[in-house]
Enzyme design. Structure first.
Site, PDB file in Angstrom:
ATOM      1  CG  ASP A  35      72.136 -11.990  54.579  1.00 18.20           C
ATOM      2  OD1 ASP A  35      72.519 -11.589  55.690  1.00 18.20           O
ATOM      3  OD2 ASP A  35      72.928 -12.302  53.659  1.00 18.20           O
ATOM      4  CE1 TYR A  40      77.106 -10.824  49.722  1.00 18.82           C
ATOM      5  CE2 TYR A  40      74.832 -10.616  50.434  1.00 18.82           C
ATOM      6  CZ  TYR A  40      76.089 -11.160  50.595  1.00 18.82           C
ATOM      7  OH  TYR A  40      76.319 -12.041  51.621  1.00 18.82           O
ATOM      8  CE  LYS A  69      76.012 -10.674  55.300  1.00 17.98           C
ATOM      9  NZ  LYS A  69      74.931 -10.492  54.323  1.00 17.98           N
ATOM     10  CG  HIS A 102      80.516  -9.141  54.078  1.00 12.86           C
ATOM     11  ND1 HIS A 102      79.835  -8.620  52.998  1.00 12.86           N
ATOM     12  CD2 HIS A 102      80.493 -10.480  53.906  1.00 12.86           C
ATOM     13  CE1 HIS A 102      79.421  -9.600  52.207  1.00 12.86           C
ATOM     14  NE2 HIS A 102      79.816 -10.747  52.746  1.00 12.86           N
TER      15      HIS A 102
END
Length: 222
Positions: A35, A40, A69, A102
């Site tokens: 994931d 990030y 995402k 997201h």
């Protein structure tokens, strides 16, 4: 659950410079679900770990389920494909298995002078105000030396038996291995009911700086 591996590795909050090794450890431990997210800021590291294991022959791309995402500044239709291709380029992959929104709130794309505020936003997302403590039926903390397997393994197994996909995150090899060792036991219905009875109606990731957004999803009582 039949098409998506029940346990995956999350790259959220993973320390820069350590994600690649964590992904490699995870693949060796049996993980096939990863994931990721543009926000990030470690898609390149995740991709490097995946490619390394594919090159070694430890796994094939088609054996993996990789999700990333779309960030909130790219919800405009004309920006979605560009954002997706940007993630694919960072991961150095030809395709994704899942591309998620997201958060449901669309943001105005930031001006260059606002870019540094991403660190502040990340801090808000990763520091929930609610204490996250596993409690037993008497509202007492479960001791760390419990002999009933491991607390977090129990919670992962609990979600799997509810047909919920679990994506714990870690860069520690021992934790990565332990988090996927949840398929050789089952919780009884009594165990499941006891854990469900601990419900506190808490949301741990509420993204408080977006409460004024018209599409904020958490105004509904939970």
């Amino acid at each position: 659950m039949e098409d998506i591996p029940a346990v995956g590795l999350s790259s959220w909050k993973a320390s820069p410079g350590k994600v690649t090794e964590a992904v490699k450890e995870a693949i060796d431990a049996g993980y096939r679900h990863f994931d990721c997210a543009y926000f990030y800021h470690n898609e390149r590291e995740v991709g490097a770990g995946i490619r390394c294991k594919i090159k070694e022959g430890a796994v094939r791309r088609e054996d993996l389920f990789i999700a990333t995402k779309l960030w909130c500044t790219c919800h405009k239709k004309s920006l979605v494909e560009t954002a997706c291709r940007r993630s694919l380029k960072a991961l150095k992959l030809n395709y994704l298995d899942l591309y998620l929104i997201h958060w449901p709130m669309g943001f105005k794309p930031p001006h260059p002078e606002w870019i540094m505020s991403c660190s502040e936003l990340s801090f808000c997302l990763s520091h929930p105000r609610v204490q996250d403590l596993p409690l037993d039926e008497s509202n007492m903390v479960i001791p760390g030396d419990t002999d009933f397997l491991d607390t977090w393994e129990i919670l992962i197994r609990f979600q799997i038996q509810r047909n919920v996909i679990v994506i714990p995150g870690s860069i520690t090899p021992s934790d990565i291995k332990e988090n996927i060792q949840v398929f050789d036991f089952e919780l009884t219905q009594h165990d499941m009911d006891n854990i469900l009875s601990l419900n506190r109606n808490l949301r741990l990731a509420t993204f408080p700086i977006t409460k004024n957004h018209k599409d904020y999803p958490f105004h509904i009582e939970y």
